[in-house]
Scaffold this active site. Sequence first.
Site, short mmCIF file in Angstrom:
data_model
loop_
_atom_site.label_atom_id
_atom_site.label_comp_id
_atom_site.label_asym_id
_atom_site.label_seq_id
_atom_site.Cartn_x
_atom_site.Cartn_y
_atom_site.Cartn_z
N GLU A 173 0.85 -1.21 0.00
CA GLU A 173 0.00 0.00 0.00
C GLU A 173 0.87 1.25 0.00
OE1 GLU A 173 -3.27 -0.24 -0.51
OE2 GLU A 173 -2.85 -2.37 -0.62
N TRP A 196 1.77 1.66 -3.45
CA TRP A 196 0.72 2.31 -4.23
C TRP A 196 0.79 3.83 -4.10
CZ3 TRP A 196 -2.61 1.26 -7.99
CH2 TRP A 196 -2.76 -0.08 -8.35
N TRP A 243 -21.19 10.15 -20.12
CA TRP A 243 -21.57 10.44 -18.74
C TRP A 243 -22.94 11.11 -18.69
CZ3 TRP A 243 -18.54 7.95 -15.63
CH2 TRP A 243 -17.18 7.79 -15.93
N ASN A 267 -11.05 2.20 2.99
CA ASN A 267 -10.67 1.97 1.60
C ASN A 267 -11.66 1.10 0.83
OD1 ASN A 267 -8.80 -0.10 -0.28
ND2 ASN A 267 -8.60 2.07 -0.69
N TRP A 292 -16.36 10.90 -13.09
CA TRP A 292 -15.49 10.71 -11.93
C TRP A 292 -14.97 12.03 -11.36
CZ3 TRP A 292 -10.30 12.14 -12.54
CH2 TRP A 292 -9.81 12.24 -13.86
N TRP A 339 -9.42 7.70 -8.53
CA TRP A 339 -10.68 7.91 -9.24
C TRP A 339 -10.59 7.42 -10.67
CZ3 TRP A 339 -15.47 8.26 -7.77
CH2 TRP A 339 -15.73 8.68 -6.46
#
Length: 476
Positions: free
Chosen positions: A277, A280, A308, A343, A361, A384
């Site tokens: 993590e 990440w 969208w 998360n 988004w 996102w």
Amino acid sequence: MSDKDAPIIIWFRQDLRLKDNPALTAAVESGRKIIPLYILDDENSGAWKMGGASRWWLHESLSALNNDLDQKICFARGDALSVLLNFIKSSGAGGVYWNRCYEPWRITRDSEIKKTLTANGVEAKSFNGSLLFEPHKALKSDGTPYKVFTPFYKKGCLENSPPPRTPLAEPDNINLQAHSILSLDDLNLMPQIPWHKTMEKEWEPGESGAQKRLLHFLHNGLRDYKEGRNHPAADNVSRLSPHLHYGEISPNEVWHATKPVMVAEHIEKDGEHFLRELGWRDFSNNLLYHFPDIPRTNLQAKFNAFPWREDPDALKRWQKGQTGYPIVDAGMRELWQTGYMHNRVRMIAGSFLVKNLLLHWHHGEDWFWDTLVDADLANNSASWQWVAGCGADAAPYFRIFNPLTQGKKFDADGAYVRKYVPEIAALPDKYLHAPWEAPDETLFESGVALDQTYPSPIVDLKQSRDRALAAFSSLK
DNA sequence: CCTGGAGTTGTCCTA
DNA sequence: TTAGGACAACTCCAG
């Protein structure tokens, strides 16, 4: 006019700590006096001015740091370059040291600052204080940046980069020099309406709060992290993200503190998952560094044609936690009340906005930016884009989270939903994640009146899933 | 340049 | 009730 004895400005930014702070340590080792400075620069951040929750956290964090520095921090606001030039003149400082940040607007601004200071004979030095691996170093063998996490982490970082620096000790004998301009309160970071009361109960911003959080996690959360991190009511996630964002603790510190625990406790697998993590976090910064447009632009250009919807009313209901899907609403309310969301629930709520509601988004990104205490440009943008499927690790188009399945799986006993959606807490487990399926009698006995005390679902799951799949297939 | 393997986090249907 | 395969095709990455 610099000379060898002139004081050095430590320009604090997102490194609000004394321990493992490379810029601070270097300044102290020079033997010169130190002037700590913080500049609130709202003039260069463009569309990414800090949101309300971030500002509250920042205020508290600066206050804690100022306590640790004998109330000697100088506060300023405005364009950082002008502030620095004036400040250098009035304080007689001979150098400015800082730890690097990787937001595009900061990179642009800071390289200009470095150039100007150097041209004026002021020593300007920057350090890596916030990433495990430097983004310009973790590259593929052909010199281009990674776009997939696993090879980035395994090959680019673990295999081919120098291991994360061991943390530097907190320097003793910091020879502080005061040079007051504004006070912390002058930055006006605190909210006008006292909504932060609910956040104060959850968090302790600042370096010592970060250290406590790390210890708590290592001794209570790391064991079973691999599985437990998926359960929002469990105490298995570190909740270090806001501390890391403001640099109250360094990733190196977290990294090197985790290693011995995972070995001693024989929980290597859990430990490795946690360290990933941190990887990440580096990966997101890497993406932002190499693709500075990701906060606004689809990394995969074919998504520019994505159909969208516009639906302000649906967006509002999502923001307020009134979609009628309890796990989504619980997450959105956790966010609103605490400035944080677990998360797993971020993925569920994010998927719901983008796929079931078919809203852009950007709407989710903007809302999170305003409400998260850990709002971070790199993590927020990259995440996102990932949820929407237009990002680096392209999610298969058919990966659409089902909030009902996810709720039953990861909040089976309903502890999380009951905490944040109390108006349906009396429902039996069987119907907690799907109140619309409950018989009238059960609803009545639980004090739930659909559309009065709690909304019925804003969209039908099957229909909205099919709609999303159709939208995705239109991109081909 | 070519090739083969892999890709954070899922869901749904079928046997 | 539960486990396994289908769900597209593509891009990325390493050799």
